[in-house]
Design a protein around this motif. Sequence first.
Motif, PDB file in Angstrom:
ATOM      1  N   ILE A   1       0.859  -1.199   0.000  1.00 11.43           N
ATOM      2  CA  ILE A   1       0.000   0.000   0.000  1.00 11.43           C
ATOM      3  C   ILE A   1       0.890   1.242   0.000  1.00 11.43           C
ATOM      4  O   ILE A   1       1.901   1.286   0.723  1.00 11.43           O
ATOM      5  CB  ILE A   1      -0.930  -0.023   1.237  1.00 11.43           C
ATOM      6  CG1 ILE A   1      -1.877  -1.239   1.118  1.00 11.43           C
ATOM      7  CG2 ILE A   1      -1.723   1.280   1.368  1.00 11.43           C
ATOM      8  CD1 ILE A   1      -2.825  -1.412   2.261  1.00 11.43           C
TER       9      ILE A   1
ATOM     10  N   ALA B   1      -1.567   7.425   4.435  1.00 11.81           N
ATOM     11  CA  ALA B   1      -1.504   6.389   3.382  1.00 11.81           C
ATOM     12  C   ALA B   1      -2.739   6.468   2.481  1.00 11.81           C
ATOM     13  O   ALA B   1      -3.244   5.445   2.021  1.00 11.81           O
ATOM     14  CB  ALA B   1      -1.390   5.005   4.014  1.00 11.81           C
ATOM     15  N   SER B   2      -3.213   7.685   2.246  1.00 10.68           N
ATOM     16  CA  SER B   2      -4.415   7.843   1.405  1.00 10.68           C
ATOM     17  C   SER B   2      -4.526   9.300   0.956  1.00 10.68           C
ATOM     18  O   SER B   2      -3.788  10.166   1.432  1.00 10.68           O
ATOM     19  CB  SER B   2      -5.672   7.450   2.184  1.00 10.68           C
ATOM     20  OG  SER B   2      -5.831   8.298   3.304  1.00 10.68           O
TER      21      SER B   2
ATOM     22  N   GLN C   1     -11.891   8.639   1.048  1.00  5.65           N
ATOM     23  CA  GLN C   1     -10.432   8.577   0.925  1.00  5.65           C
ATOM     24  C   GLN C   1     -10.063   7.461  -0.044  1.00  5.65           C
ATOM     25  O   GLN C   1     -10.765   6.458  -0.137  1.00  5.65           O
ATOM     26  CB  GLN C   1      -9.793   8.357   2.289  1.00  5.65           C
ATOM     27  CG  GLN C   1     -10.377   7.202   3.066  1.00  5.65           C
ATOM     28  CD  GLN C   1      -9.912   7.205   4.507  1.00  5.65           C
ATOM     29  OE1 GLN C   1      -8.868   7.775   4.823  1.00  5.65           O
ATOM     30  NE2 GLN C   1     -10.665   6.570   5.388  1.00  5.65           N
TER      31      GLN C   1
ATOM     32  N   THR D   1      -7.144   4.844  -1.275  1.00  6.47           N
ATOM     33  CA  THR D   1      -5.857   4.196  -0.970  1.00  6.47           C
ATOM     34  C   THR D   1      -5.371   3.492  -2.235  1.00  6.47           C
ATOM     35  O   THR D   1      -6.185   3.138  -3.105  1.00  6.47           O
ATOM     36  CB  THR D   1      -5.992   3.161   0.166  1.00  6.47           C
ATOM     37  OG1 THR D   1      -6.902   2.140  -0.247  1.00  6.47           O
ATOM     38  CG2 THR D   1      -6.497   3.800   1.452  1.00  6.47           C
TER      39      THR D   1
ATOM     40  N   THR E   1      -2.869   0.449  -3.966  1.00 10.30           N
ATOM     41  CA  THR E   1      -2.087  -0.768  -3.759  1.00 10.30           C
ATOM     42  C   THR E   1      -1.335  -1.069  -5.053  1.00 10.30           C
ATOM     43  O   THR E   1      -1.919  -0.999  -6.142  1.00 10.30           O
ATOM     44  CB  THR E   1      -3.011  -1.959  -3.411  1.00 10.30           C
ATOM     45  OG1 THR E   1      -3.840  -1.566  -2.328  1.00 10.30           O
ATOM     46  CG2 THR E   1      -2.218  -3.191  -3.019  1.00 10.30           C
TER      47      THR E   1
END
Length: 200
Positions: free
Chosen positions: A2, A32-33, A152, A154, A156
Amino acid sequence: MILSDADILDRLEAGDLVVEPLDDLELQIQPASVDLRLGREFLEFQRTNIPCIHPNSEREVDEYVTETVVEDGDDFILHPGDFVLGTTHERVEIPPDLIAHVEGRSSLGRLAVVVHATAGLCDPGYRGQITLELSNLGTAPVALTPGMRISQLTFTELKTPADRPYGSDRGSKYQDQDGPQASRIQSDDEFGGDQLEREE
Ligand SMILES: O=c1ccn([C@H]2C[C@H](O)[C@@H](COP(=O)(O)OP(=O)(O)OP(=O)(O)O)O2)c(=O)[nH]1
């Protein structure tokens, strides 16, 4: 893997990942987003006198949806039990080696506002604004203000880039979405259909 805030900023700078406009990096880039804001257009579902919606009937899917555009300074009131489609203000471009997940924000979840009825997956290769599936599971109406941070995203990293990213085949029916888009499930038939083979 991620992507962290540093990875996201690197990919944005490299230009293959696009999230625009990003007006306030400090507010929108999370550890992380990326936080996405609510756009001003909504599709509302009208009560209908047809007995049920047939997902493959174009007329029925489109006929019971109406669009509302919220003016500056106004809110969209999401009533208990409502289900409407909204849109992110930002448009995104996901490169072939990433997949993005749209998630609700905890602060809205705590007000019983659910931002995604489905998993909210943005395919590698997807371009466009993101349609949000908004519902109010609570007992009080909630005012949604265009521009508020609503969801949000994210990211990967895939082990290898997708061979056939979204948009590269004829079934990519939501590519370049601009504003909320109602279901186009009826066009699945055009693209070969989702039906089981008839047994002999
Ligand atoms: O909550 C979401 C989730 C996805 N998308 C966009 C990005 C995604 O790449 C595209 C297609 O999503 P998905 O593959 O889940 O839909 P589908 O019904 O399987 O469409 P298709 O047959 O075009 O793949 O729609 C949204 O706008 N909102």
